[in-house]
Design an enzyme around this catalytic site. Structure first.
Site, PDB file in Angstrom:
ATOM      1  N   GLY A   1      80.088  97.422  87.457  1.00 28.52           N
ATOM      2  CA  GLY A   1      78.865  97.662  88.220  1.00 28.52           C
ATOM      3  C   GLY A   1      78.624  99.147  88.404  1.00 28.52           C
ATOM      4  O   GLY A   1      77.493  99.636  88.268  1.00 28.52           O
TER       5      GLY A   1
ATOM      6  N   LYS B   1      76.328  85.363  74.917  1.00 22.51           N
ATOM      7  CA  LYS B   1      77.462  86.237  75.274  1.00 22.51           C
ATOM      8  C   LYS B   1      78.780  85.469  75.177  1.00 22.51           C
ATOM      9  O   LYS B   1      79.788  85.995  74.724  1.00 22.51           O
ATOM     10  CB  LYS B   1      77.288  86.810  76.688  1.00 22.51           C
ATOM     11  CG  LYS B   1      78.512  87.587  77.203  1.00 22.51           C
ATOM     12  CD  LYS B   1      78.732  88.854  76.412  1.00 22.51           C
ATOM     13  CE  LYS B   1      80.106  89.478  76.416  1.00 22.51           C
ATOM     14  NZ  LYS B   1      80.971  89.481  77.527  1.00 22.51           N
TER      15      LYS B   1
ATOM     16  N   VAL C   1      79.341  90.912  89.949  1.00 25.24           N
ATOM     17  CA  VAL C   1      80.546  90.462  90.666  1.00 25.24           C
ATOM     18  C   VAL C   1      81.277  89.448  89.801  1.00 25.24           C
ATOM     19  O   VAL C   1      80.793  89.031  88.752  1.00 25.24           O
ATOM     20  CB  VAL C   1      80.207  89.852  92.059  1.00 25.24           C
ATOM     21  CG1 VAL C   1      79.538  90.885  92.947  1.00 25.24           C
ATOM     22  CG2 VAL C   1      79.344  88.603  91.929  1.00 25.24           C
TER      23      VAL C   1
ATOM     24  N   GLU D   1      84.840  87.047  69.232  1.00 30.10           N
ATOM     25  CA  GLU D   1      85.792  88.137  69.535  1.00 30.10           C
ATOM     26  C   GLU D   1      87.243  87.612  69.483  1.00 30.10           C
ATOM     27  O   GLU D   1      88.117  88.237  68.885  1.00 30.10           O
ATOM     28  CB  GLU D   1      85.443  88.688  70.921  1.00 30.10           C
ATOM     29  CG  GLU D   1      86.425  89.640  71.570  1.00 30.10           C
ATOM     30  CD  GLU D   1      85.990  89.977  73.018  1.00 30.10           C
ATOM     31  OE1 GLU D   1      84.855  90.427  73.222  1.00 30.10           O
ATOM     32  OE2 GLU D   1      86.794  89.754  73.946  1.00 30.10           O
TER      33      GLU D   1
ATOM     34  N   ARG E   1      87.820  52.721  60.596  1.00 25.43           N
ATOM     35  CA  ARG E   1      87.081  52.409  61.822  1.00 25.43           C
ATOM     36  C   ARG E   1      86.444  51.027  61.734  1.00 25.43           C
ATOM     37  O   ARG E   1      86.401  50.264  62.690  1.00 25.43           O
ATOM     38  CB  ARG E   1      85.998  53.466  62.078  1.00 25.43           C
ATOM     39  CG  ARG E   1      86.547  54.848  62.395  1.00 25.43           C
ATOM     40  CD  ARG E   1      85.429  55.871  62.572  1.00 25.43           C
ATOM     41  NE  ARG E   1      84.623  55.605  63.746  1.00 25.43           N
ATOM     42  CZ  ARG E   1      83.358  55.247  63.743  1.00 25.43           C
ATOM     43  NH1 ARG E   1      82.722  55.120  62.591  1.00 25.43           N
ATOM     44  NH2 ARG E   1      82.714  55.016  64.864  1.00 25.43           N
TER      45      ARG E   1
ATOM     46  N   LYS F   1      90.746  84.999  79.911  1.00 24.05           N
ATOM     47  CA  LYS F   1      90.021  84.739  81.150  1.00 24.05           C
ATOM     48  C   LYS F   1      89.121  83.516  81.033  1.00 24.05           C
ATOM     49  O   LYS F   1      88.607  83.049  82.028  1.00 24.05           O
ATOM     50  CB  LYS F   1      89.217  85.970  81.550  1.00 24.05           C
ATOM     51  CG  LYS F   1      90.138  87.110  82.004  1.00 24.05           C
ATOM     52  CD  LYS F   1      89.446  88.080  82.937  1.00 24.05           C
ATOM     53  CE  LYS F   1      88.463  88.947  82.204  1.00 24.05           C
ATOM     54  NZ  LYS F   1      89.140  89.996  81.402  1.00 24.05           N
TER      55      LYS F   1
ATOM     56  N   HIS G   1      79.655  85.212  71.625  1.00 21.42           N
ATOM     57  CA  HIS G   1      80.149  86.550  71.252  1.00 21.42           C
ATOM     58  C   HIS G   1      81.645  86.660  71.570  1.00 21.42           C
ATOM     59  O   HIS G   1      82.441  87.113  70.748  1.00 21.42           O
ATOM     60  CB  HIS G   1      79.355  87.625  72.002  1.00 21.42           C
ATOM     61  CG  HIS G   1      79.999  88.984  72.023  1.00 21.42           C
ATOM     62  ND1 HIS G   1      81.081  89.286  72.832  1.00 21.42           N
ATOM     63  CD2 HIS G   1      79.739  90.115  71.332  1.00 21.42           C
ATOM     64  CE1 HIS G   1      81.438  90.538  72.626  1.00 21.42           C
ATOM     65  NE2 HIS G   1      80.645  91.070  71.725  1.00 21.42           N
ATOM     66  N   ASN G   2      82.011  86.237  72.750  1.00 16.92           N
ATOM     67  CA  ASN G   2      83.425  86.324  73.135  1.00 16.92           C
ATOM     68  C   ASN G   2      84.293  85.381  72.311  1.00 16.92           C
ATOM     69  O   ASN G   2      85.423  85.720  71.957  1.00 16.92           O
ATOM     70  CB  ASN G   2      83.597  86.022  74.625  1.00 16.92           C
ATOM     71  CG  ASN G   2      83.250  87.220  75.488  1.00 16.92           C
ATOM     72  OD1 ASN G   2      82.456  88.067  75.079  1.00 16.92           O
ATOM     73  ND2 ASN G   2      83.821  87.305  76.663  1.00 16.92           N
TER      74      ASN G   2
ATOM     75  N   VAL H   1      84.330  98.514  88.644  1.00 16.53           N
ATOM     76  CA  VAL H   1      84.116  99.444  87.534  1.00 16.53           C
ATOM     77  C   VAL H   1      82.901  99.128  86.650  1.00 16.53           C
ATOM     78  O   VAL H   1      82.138 100.022  86.297  1.00 16.53           O
ATOM     79  CB  VAL H   1      85.421  99.624  86.717  1.00 16.53           C
ATOM     80  CG1 VAL H   1      85.834  98.341  86.055  1.00 16.53           C
ATOM     81  CG2 VAL H   1      85.264 100.730  85.701  1.00 16.53           C
TER      82      VAL H   1
ATOM     83  N   LEU I   1      80.092  96.972  93.043  1.00 18.09           N
ATOM     84  CA  LEU I   1      80.343  98.284  92.436  1.00 18.09           C
ATOM     85  C   LEU I   1      81.788  98.489  91.983  1.00 18.09           C
ATOM     86  O   LEU I   1      82.315  99.593  92.039  1.00 18.09           O
ATOM     87  CB  LEU I   1      79.898  99.394  93.398  1.00 18.09           C
ATOM     88  CG  LEU I   1      78.407  99.354  93.753  1.00 18.09           C
ATOM     89  CD1 LEU I   1      78.069 100.418  94.795  1.00 18.09           C
ATOM     90  CD2 LEU I   1      77.530  99.542  92.510  1.00 18.09           C
TER      91      LEU I   1
ATOM     92  N   SER J   1      78.059  93.271  77.011  1.00 18.22           N
ATOM     93  CA  SER J   1      79.334  93.482  76.318  1.00 18.22           C
ATOM     94  C   SER J   1      79.572  94.955  76.028  1.00 18.22           C
ATOM     95  O   SER J   1      78.643  95.724  75.823  1.00 18.22           O
ATOM     96  CB  SER J   1      79.362  92.716  74.997  1.00 18.22           C
ATOM     97  OG  SER J   1      80.590  92.997  74.336  1.00 18.22           O
TER      98      SER J   1
HETATM   99  C1  6PG Z   1      83.057  92.273  76.279  1.00 17.60           C
HETATM  100  C2  6PG Z   1      84.352  91.560  76.484  1.00 17.60           C
HETATM  101  C3  6PG Z   1      84.574  91.266  77.936  1.00 17.60           C
HETATM  102  C4  6PG Z   1      85.999  90.935  78.311  1.00 17.60           C
HETATM  103  C5  6PG Z   1      86.512  89.668  77.697  1.00 17.60           C
HETATM  104  C6  6PG Z   1      88.014  89.588  77.688  1.00 17.60           C
HETATM  105  O1  6PG Z   1      82.242  91.699  75.566  1.00 17.60           O
HETATM  106  O2  6PG Z   1      82.884  93.363  76.793  1.00 17.60           O
HETATM  107  O3  6PG Z   1      84.316  90.365  75.793  1.00 17.60           O
HETATM  108  O4  6PG Z   1      83.664  90.287  78.294  1.00 17.60           O
HETATM  109  O5  6PG Z   1      86.800  92.018  78.004  1.00 17.60           O
HETATM  110  O6  6PG Z   1      85.998  88.624  78.448  1.00 17.60           O
HETATM  111  O7  6PG Z   1      88.320  88.270  77.540  1.00 17.60           O
HETATM  112  P1  6PG Z   1      89.745  87.634  77.715  1.00 17.60           P
HETATM  113  O8  6PG Z   1      90.362  88.234  78.959  1.00 17.60           O
HETATM  114  O9  6PG Z   1      89.459  86.190  77.861  1.00 17.60           O
HETATM  115  O10 6PG Z   1      90.503  88.009  76.487  1.00 17.60           O
END
Ligand code: 6PG
Length: 476
Positions: A14, A182, A74, A189, A445, A260, A185-186, A12, A10, A128
């Site tokens: 969760g 996902k 978690v 991002e 090669r 991260k 997606h990141n 933020v 739990l 996300s």
């Molecule tokens: C989301 C975000 C989320 C997170 C990122 C930040 O989709 O809500 O992508 O998953 O904020 O993982 O990633 P970095 O810390 O690697 O920039």
């Protein structure tokens, strides 16, 4: 009274997911490693719905209706395994564990296989939208067994963001498919953020605009085809003034981007699949370069030379940067979707790329107007080899390319790093090339390693006896 769903973990994210379920009329069982957090949630937000706080895992499990639906929120990694090990023995056949964290899809595949052997459903769900999304409507990408979606899908769809009444949530595919999507997606991002940062840098350095002026430019772009959450928040960040110094916020922040790891995972997975996600890779590397303090310090100390910023640009800088940004963004998404398609094939996930674009249209961090066009492109042709050949994107990029090239030239000439823009352009030109110098690499090669090559004029594998054949006499 029994709960329809339970949330364990739990912090933020969760807490906000639990509140979102409760606000939608579901009774929510709550569990946390330390009971204090659980109590706090009920004290603060108990009025929002019906919560069943549990002091122990046993009590939590007993308070859930069957099939039990346990959302785990978690930290990804060993903490997730620990929670699974704690709950799995308490669950019965057909119950489901839903991992809503940013897990690596390979971990999800492993966990799903292990729990399937025990008769349990394990659903790796990408979520996300950050804290706000979790509370008000995230984009949800659940994987796991298809059957699990019958009992779980309606609840997730309830709390997901909606576009024209349609939920930003769909069953992505089996086992690790949800977490894979996902992850990509990141990765997208990261690319999107890097490209926006490059646009800002060029407008600031070449255009001489202040952060506040650039905020205005982004706000304006947000009304057009670039309209997206990331463009919108960029304007907010650029508008911000540091209270302590009165300086633009962006100028008081240390210029080292952290991560991260999900962007890095995307590139690692892409390397294994052989998919060239150069835009995502550049953005991960750009963050690494920014954090490379010893190298950056050594380079400034040594005074590595470069050209002066003249502020000149052979066109309308603002309009050109908008075009370069849009075209580069298209390349990054095209690469990300190609990666999803490649993984889907590799793992037999049968992912519908149009459905992914559909559920990214709201709730998630990369929500953007142009995802509608991506959805349409893949709905028309789910096996589209690259988004770049869909008519909308083809027109957009061909309209943008002159401006895009001018921006890359300006950046190179004035020594402003724009790895996202220039590598996207190189990718585009590589795809369109009728002949690539890869032919020469094949020759190299074969020369040093007898690795063989194919010929343009007949089938088969060939090796040249380099010392003996094929080289005409050359006069010394
Ligand atoms: C989301 C975000 C989320 C997170 C990122 C930040 O989709 O809500 O992508 O998953 O904020 O993982 O990633 P970095 O810390 O690697 O920039």
């Amino acid at each position: 009274q029994k709960a329809q769903i339970g949330v364990t973990g739990l912090a933020v994210m969760g807490r906000n997911l639990a509140r979102n379920f409760a606000r939608h009329g579901h009774t929510v069982a709550l569990h946390n490693r330390s009971y204090g957090r659980t109590k706090e949630l009920v004290e603060e937000f108990g009025h929002e719905g019906t919560f069943l706080p549990a002091e122990s895992a046993e009590q939590f499990v007993a308070s859930l209706e069957r099939p039990r639906r346990v959302v785990i929120m978690v930290k990804a990694g060993p903490a997730t395994d620990a929670v699974i090990d704690e709950f799995a023995p308490l669950l019965e056949e057909g119950d489901m564990l839903i991992d809503a964290g940013n897990a690596h899809y390979a971990d999800t595949r492993r966990r799903e296989a292990a729990l399937k052997a025990k008769g349990l459903h394990f659903v790796g769900a990408g979520v996300s939208g950050g804290e706000e999304g979790a509370l008000h409507g995230p984009s949800i990408m659940p994987g796991g067994p298809k059957e699990s979606y019958e009992a779980l899908g309606p609840l997730l769809e309830d709390i997901a963001a909606k576009v024209d009444g349609e939920p930003c949530c769909v069953h992505v595919g089996p086992d690790g498919a949800g977490h894979f999507v996902k992850m990509v997606h990141n990765g997208i991002e990261y690319a999107d953020m890097q490209l926006i940062a490059e646009a800002y840098d060029l407008l600031r350095q070449v255009g001489g605009h202040s952060p506040a002026e650039i905020a205005g430019i982004f706000t304006n772009w947000n009304e057009g085809r670039l309209g997206s959450y990331l463009i919108e928040i960029t304007a907010e960040v650029l508008k911000q003034v540091d209270a302590a110094t009165g300086k633009p916020f962006v100028d008081i922040v240390v210029d080292r981007a952290e991560q991260k790891g999900t962007g890095r995972w995307t590139v690692q997975a892409a390397l294994d699949l052989g998919v060239p996600v150069s835009g995502i890779a550049e953005s991960v590397f750009a963050r690494a370069i920014s954090g490379g303090v010893p190298e950056r310090t050594a380079a400034t100390d040594a005074g590595l030379p470069g050209p002066a910023v003249t502020g000149q640009h052979a066109g309308d800088l603002r309009a050109d940067v908008e075009q370069a940004l849009f075209a580069s963004k298209i390349v990054a998404y095209a690469q990300g979707f190609q990666q999803i398609q490649a993984a889907s094939k590799e793992y037999g996930w049968d992912i519908d790329p149009g459905a992914m674009a559909k559920i990214w249209r709201d709730g998630c961090i990369i929500r953007a107007k142009f995802l509608d066009f991506i959805k349409q492109a893949y709905d028309k042709n789910p096996t589209l080899p690259t988004l770049l050949v869909d008519q909308y994107f083809l027109d957009a990029v061909s309209g943008a390319q002159d401006a895009w090239r001018r921006v890359a030239v300006t950046a190179a000439q004035q020594g402003i790093p724009a790895p996202g823009f220039s590598s996207a352009l190189a990718y585009y030109d590589s795809l369109r090339a009728s002949r690539l110098p890869a032919a020469l690499i094949q020759g190299q090669r074969d020369f040093f390693g007898a690795h063989t090559y194919q010929r343009v004029d007949k089938p088969g594998s060939f090796h040249t006896l380099w010392a003996a054949e094929g080289r005409p006499e050359v006069d010394a």
